[in-house]
Scaffold this motif. Structure first.
Motif: not given
Ligand SMILES: [Zn+2]
Ligand SMILES: [Zn+2]
Length: 336
Positions: A3, A115, A117, A119-120, A203, A226
């Motif tokens: 990402d 999860h 990351h 961007d989440h 992922h 993802d």
């Molecule tokens: Zn991700």
């Protein structure tokens, strides 16, 4: 890692290229026009939610990756059912986008994270603090470990800020709340509106990474999170009304990495593409999964690359080869 692949350069290049090729009217479309588009989407969302009969899904942010400054926000969603709001994922922008729907913060009942990351999850804490100031009541959160520790650490880091407001506005300070950590497939929670279950998706190196299914009284909505193309997602989404699936448009990703290599980035095209395919789902595979699941509507979101120069039809066509139901290309603040 995937990402953080640096897709904004490609995005900017494409945008500049499309602006250069566009007629004068389009060239004039700068931030002001973008703001107007957001306002228009927000108005439509508010109108759709005001007259809503039954459960609604709002796509708050539809872009893949932790890349700021794009017209699409990072991944987040809100579902509204019987006046209760359920947020799934908290990419950057979730708080503003939530506010733009007109759903009061007092309606926010639960938050789910797929999860860890950025961007989440990067705006999970800020959503809590701003939400609290705006009237958030009791909230619960669910997601992979160490979500409980992360929540405690965030609240500790912002204790001074929270205490200032609590004192000033005579509010009960935002304190620790129930956090349910999810590290295996199975039931997650149930309340009077919804039953939520999770699956483990693929992922790497993120473990666990989750997909979720929300069974409301009137509608079932499944989210891939993802992942690479996975039969487990088709199984989870079996018979659901809506499957929201991440989607990658491989030719555009390849074009990006070739341009990067041409500029001297020390990476091989093959290695980069193998890496992307080890973590994400080409849109043609997403169509097959939706067909296997037998869902009514497939929503393509978490778009990689999240650039405006790829048309909705271009996104839709590879999935439509195998999926015969309705295909929606997600846009921020779209209500479904
Ligand atoms: Zn991700
Ligand atoms: Zn992501």
């Amino acid at each position: 890692m995937t990402d953080a692949s640096g897709l904004p350069n490609f995005s900017r290049r494409s945008l500049l290229a499309s602006l250069a090729a566009a007629p004068a009217l389009t060239v004039a479309a700068g931030p002001v026009a973008a703001q107007t588009a957001t306002e228009r989407w927000a108005e439509q969302a508010q109108a759709a939610l005001k007259d809503a009969k039954g459960t609604k899904l709002v796509m708050l942010g539809t872009a893949a990756g932790p890349v700021p400054g794009r017209s699409r926000q990072m991944t987040s969603h809100v579902m509204l059912s019987n006046g209760a709001a359920y947020v799934l994922d908290c990419g950057l922008g979730v708080t503003n986008q939530y506010a733009r729907t007109g759903i009061p913060f007092s309606a926010l009942r639960s938050i789910f994270i797929t999860h860890h990351h950025a961007d989440h999850n990067i705006e999970y804490g800020p959503l809590l603090v701003i939400g609290w100031i705006q009237g958030l009541k009791t909230v619960r959160a669910y997601g992979p470990p160490p979500l409980k520790q992360m929540t405690e650490d965030f609240l500790r880091a912002y204790k001074t800020t929270i205490d200032f407001w609590a004192e000033d506005l005579k509010m009960k300070p935002l304190g620790m709340f129930d956090v349910g950590e999810v590290s295996a497939a199975g039931p997650v929670m149930q309340d009077d509106n919804v039953k939520v279950s999770a699956i483990i998706v693929q992922h790497p190196p993120v473990t666990p990474a989750l997909g979720y299914r929300f069974d409301f009284h009137d509608r079932s909505i499944a989210f891939s999170g993802d992942t690479t193309p996975l039969d487990a997602v088709a199984q989870m989404a079996k018979g659901a009304d809506v499957l929201v699936h991440e989607a990658m448009y491989v030719p555009a990703v390849e074009a990006y990495v070739r341009a990067q290599v041409a500029q001297g980035r020390p990476v091989s095209v093959e290695a980069f593409m193998a890496h992307m395919k080890a973590d994400h789902s080409p849109v043609e595979d997403v169509g097959r999964i939706a067909e296997d699941a037998g869902v009514k509507t497939l929503v393509l979101s978490h778009l990689t690359p999240a650039i405006d120069s790829i048309s909705d039809d271009t996104w839709r066509a590879p999935a439509a080869k195998t999926f015969k139901g309705e295909i929606v290309v997600a846009h921020d603040l779209m209500v479904l």
